[in-house]
Design a protein around this motif. Structure first.
Motif, mmCIF file in Angstrom:
data_model
loop_
_atom_site.group_PDB
_atom_site.id
_atom_site.type_symbol
_atom_site.label_atom_id
_atom_site.label_comp_id
_atom_site.label_asym_id
_atom_site.label_seq_id
_atom_site.Cartn_x
_atom_site.Cartn_y
_atom_site.Cartn_z
ATOM 1 N N SER A 15 16.059 9.799 5.259
ATOM 2 C CA SER A 15 16.275 11.246 5.305
ATOM 3 C C SER A 15 14.953 11.981 5.061
ATOM 4 C CB SER A 15 17.289 11.662 4.236
ATOM 5 O OG SER A 15 16.714 11.515 2.950
ATOM 6 N N LEU A 16 14.909 13.225 5.480
ATOM 7 C CA LEU A 16 13.723 14.046 5.267
ATOM 8 C C LEU A 16 13.436 14.184 3.769
ATOM 9 C CD1 LEU A 16 11.466 15.836 6.323
ATOM 10 C CD2 LEU A 16 13.101 17.757 6.319
ATOM 11 N N THR A 17 14.476 14.392 2.971
ATOM 12 C CA THR A 17 14.301 14.518 1.521
ATOM 13 C C THR A 17 13.630 13.277 0.944
ATOM 14 O OG1 THR A 17 16.250 15.929 1.381
ATOM 15 C CG2 THR A 17 15.510 14.893 -0.667
ATOM 16 N N HIS A 18 14.092 12.116 1.366
ATOM 17 C CA HIS A 18 13.519 10.865 0.870
ATOM 18 C C HIS A 18 12.053 10.732 1.290
ATOM 19 C CE1 HIS A 18 13.346 6.706 -0.443
ATOM 20 N NE2 HIS A 18 12.703 6.474 0.681
ATOM 21 N N ARG A 19 11.756 11.050 2.531
ATOM 22 C CA ARG A 19 10.387 10.937 3.030
ATOM 23 C C ARG A 19 9.449 11.909 2.318
ATOM 24 N NH1 ARG A 19 10.829 12.038 8.869
ATOM 25 N NH2 ARG A 19 12.896 12.775 8.369
ATOM 26 N N VAL A 20 9.924 13.121 2.047
ATOM 27 C CA VAL A 20 9.105 14.097 1.312
ATOM 28 C C VAL A 20 8.859 13.605 -0.112
ATOM 29 C CG1 VAL A 20 9.118 16.419 0.313
ATOM 30 C CG2 VAL A 20 9.753 16.091 2.715
ATOM 31 N N ARG A 21 9.881 13.100 -0.757
ATOM 32 C CA ARG A 21 9.752 12.578 -2.124
ATOM 33 C C ARG A 21 8.714 11.446 -2.166
ATOM 34 N NH1 ARG A 21 14.893 10.204 -5.506
ATOM 35 N NH2 ARG A 21 13.985 10.400 -7.577
ATOM 36 N N ARG A 22 8.777 10.550 -1.200
ATOM 37 C CA ARG A 22 7.809 9.447 -1.156
ATOM 38 C C ARG A 22 6.396 9.956 -0.894
ATOM 39 N NH1 ARG A 22 9.936 6.138 2.837
ATOM 40 N NH2 ARG A 22 7.817 5.634 3.394
ATOM 41 N N GLN A 23 6.260 10.976 -0.044
ATOM 42 C CA GLN A 23 4.930 11.525 0.225
ATOM 43 C C GLN A 23 4.348 12.182 -1.025
ATOM 44 O OE1 GLN A 23 4.063 9.622 2.792
ATOM 45 N NE2 GLN A 23 2.683 11.314 3.133
ATOM 46 N N ILE A 24 5.175 12.898 -1.771
ATOM 47 C CA ILE A 24 4.688 13.501 -3.017
ATOM 48 C C ILE A 24 4.233 12.407 -3.976
ATOM 49 C CG2 ILE A 24 5.365 14.840 -5.064
ATOM 50 C CD1 ILE A 24 7.230 16.447 -3.132
ATOM 51 N N TRP A 25 5.041 11.330 -4.098
ATOM 52 C CA TRP A 25 4.625 10.207 -4.943
ATOM 53 C C TRP A 25 3.302 9.619 -4.448
ATOM 54 C CZ3 TRP A 25 3.802 7.730 -9.051
ATOM 55 C CH2 TRP A 25 3.395 6.399 -9.029
ATOM 56 N N ASN A 26 3.146 9.437 -3.139
ATOM 57 C CA ASN A 26 1.911 8.870 -2.597
ATOM 58 C C ASN A 26 0.692 9.721 -2.938
ATOM 59 O OD1 ASN A 26 3.171 6.636 -1.464
ATOM 60 N ND2 ASN A 26 3.477 7.622 0.506
ATOM 61 N N ILE A 27 0.853 11.034 -2.910
ATOM 62 C CA ILE A 27 -0.257 11.943 -3.258
ATOM 63 C C ILE A 27 -0.594 11.822 -4.746
ATOM 64 C CG2 ILE A 27 -0.909 14.380 -3.481
ATOM 65 C CD1 ILE A 27 0.781 14.790 -0.825
ATOM 66 N N ILE A 28 0.430 11.858 -5.592
ATOM 67 C CA ILE A 28 0.220 11.708 -7.035
ATOM 68 C C ILE A 28 -0.403 10.352 -7.341
ATOM 69 C CG2 ILE A 28 1.405 11.507 -9.275
ATOM 70 C CD1 ILE A 28 1.132 14.397 -8.170
ATOM 71 N N CYS A 29 0.074 9.338 -6.661
ATOM 72 C CA CYS A 29 -0.460 7.994 -6.852
ATOM 73 C C CYS A 29 -1.947 7.959 -6.498
ATOM 74 C CB CYS A 29 0.336 7.009 -5.998
ATOM 75 S SG CYS A 29 -0.043 5.303 -6.365
ATOM 76 N N LEU A 30 -2.299 8.541 -5.376
ATOM 77 C CA LEU A 30 -3.685 8.555 -4.906
ATOM 78 C C LEU A 30 -4.594 9.352 -5.843
ATOM 79 C CD1 LEU A 30 -5.634 7.785 -2.569
ATOM 80 C CD2 LEU A 30 -5.040 9.984 -1.541
ATOM 81 N N LEU A 31 -4.105 10.487 -6.325
ATOM 82 C CA LEU A 31 -4.944 11.382 -7.124
ATOM 83 C C LEU A 31 -4.946 11.070 -8.619
ATOM 84 C CD1 LEU A 31 -4.113 14.796 -5.410
ATOM 85 C CD2 LEU A 31 -6.117 13.324 -5.046
ATOM 86 N N LEU A 32 -3.809 10.582 -9.160
ATOM 87 C CA LEU A 32 -3.688 10.449 -10.608
ATOM 88 C C LEU A 32 -3.407 9.037 -11.113
ATOM 89 C CD1 LEU A 32 -1.570 13.672 -11.264
ATOM 90 C CD2 LEU A 32 -4.046 13.389 -11.524
ATOM 91 N N PHE A 33 -2.733 8.214 -10.303
ATOM 92 C CA PHE A 33 -2.350 6.872 -10.746
ATOM 93 C C PHE A 33 -3.480 5.873 -10.486
ATOM 94 C CE2 PHE A 33 -0.268 2.752 -10.370
ATOM 95 C CZ PHE A 33 0.718 2.777 -11.340
ATOM 96 N N LYS A 34 -3.876 5.721 -9.247
ATOM 97 C CA LYS A 34 -4.875 4.707 -8.873
ATOM 98 C C LYS A 34 -6.253 4.928 -9.499
ATOM 99 C CE LYS A 34 -2.707 2.878 -4.796
ATOM 100 N NZ LYS A 34 -2.308 1.686 -5.495
ATOM 101 N N PRO A 35 -6.749 6.176 -9.592
ATOM 102 C CA PRO A 35 -8.084 6.343 -10.187
ATOM 103 C C PRO A 35 -8.091 6.311 -11.724
ATOM 104 C CG PRO A 35 -7.334 8.448 -9.322
ATOM 105 C CD PRO A 35 -6.283 7.422 -8.971
ATOM 106 N N SER A 36 -6.946 6.183 -12.343
ATOM 107 C CA SER A 36 -6.911 6.188 -13.814
ATOM 108 C C SER A 36 -7.586 4.943 -14.370
ATOM 109 C CB SER A 36 -5.468 6.300 -14.312
ATOM 110 O OG SER A 36 -4.713 5.175 -13.947
#
Length: 185
Positions: A15-36
Motif C-alpha cells: 500500500s502507499l501508506t506502507h511504502r511511505v512509512r518505509r521511505q521515512i524509515w530509510n531517510i531516518i536510517c540514512l541520516l541518523l542510524f547508520k552514521p551514529s
C-alpha cells in the motif's frame, strides 16, 4: 501488508501508506542510524522504538545493520546484531535474549511464490530462541523457528525449523553437526 493478486510488473506490492512509512524509515536510517558512532546502541534502539520496534534492555544493534521494517522487529534483552546483518522482516522477526547475529548474516522473512503467475510476494515470521548464535554470513529463511541455545555455523543455510535446542547446525542445507553443553554460569 502485501497486496495479493496484483500485477507486480505494473503496480506496487504494498500500500502507499506502507511504502511511505518505509521511505521515512530509510531517510531516518540514512541520516541518523547508520552514521551514529558504534557505541551509541541506546540511540539506535531509541530510533527503532520510534518506528515501532520492541527492543529489550542492553541490546547492541550496530549502525551497519540493515532493517527493512522496524515495526516488525522484536529484540529481547542483551541481543547483539552486528554490522552487515540484513533483517528482511516483511513479517515479524523475533530474536530471543542473549542471542547474537554475526556480521553478514541474513534473516529473510519474505519471498515469492515461483508457482504463481505473478510470482506472488509472501512473508512468514522468523523466531530465534534465547542464547542463539547465527554465525557470520548464515542465511535463515522465512517461516523458520530456531530453539534456545542453537548455533548456526558460518555461511550455513537454514530453510527448515530446527527442533532440537542446544545443538550446532552447519552446511547447505544446515544439518546437525554437534551438541552444545548448556552452561549455567
Amino acid at each position: 501488508m502485501i497486496i495479493k493478486d496484483n500485477d507486480p510488473y505494473t503496480s506496487a506490492s504494498f500500500s502507499l501508506t506502507h511504502r511511505v512509512r518505509r521511505q521515512i524509515w530509510n531517510i531516518i536510517c540514512l541520516l541518523l542510524f547508520k552514521p551514529s558512532p558504534r557505541p551509541l546502541h541506546a540511540w539506535r534502539a531509541a530510533l527503532l522504538r520510534i518506528f515501532g520496534a520492541k527492543i529489550g534492555k542492553g541490546a547492541h544493534i550496530y549502525p551497519g545493520t540493515k532493517i527493512w521494517a522496524p515495526w516488525n522487529l522484536v529484540v529481547d534483552d542483551y541481543v547483539g546484531i552486528a554490522d552487515g546483518v540484513t533483517i528482511y522482516n516483511m513479517d515479524i522477526i523475533r530474536i530471543g535474549a542473549y542471542s547474537v547475529i554475526s556480521q553478514g548474516a541474513h534473516l529473510c522473512g519474505g519471498s515469492h511464490d515461483y508457482n504463481s503467475q505473478n510470482f506472488q510476494l509472501y512473508a512468514k515470521p522468523i523466531t530465534l530462541g534465547e542464547h542463539v548464535w547465527i554465525c557470520a554470513e548464515a542465511f535463515v529463511s522465512l517461516g523458520v523457528n530456531i530453539p534456545d541455545g542453537v548455533v548456526v555455523g558460518a555461511r550455513s543455510l537454514v530453510t527448515k525449523s530446527i527442533l532440537e535446542p542446544w545443538t550446532v547446525y552447519a552446511g547447505h542445507p544446515a544439518k546437525q553437526i554437534g551438541q552444545r553443553t548448556r552452561s549455567e554460569s
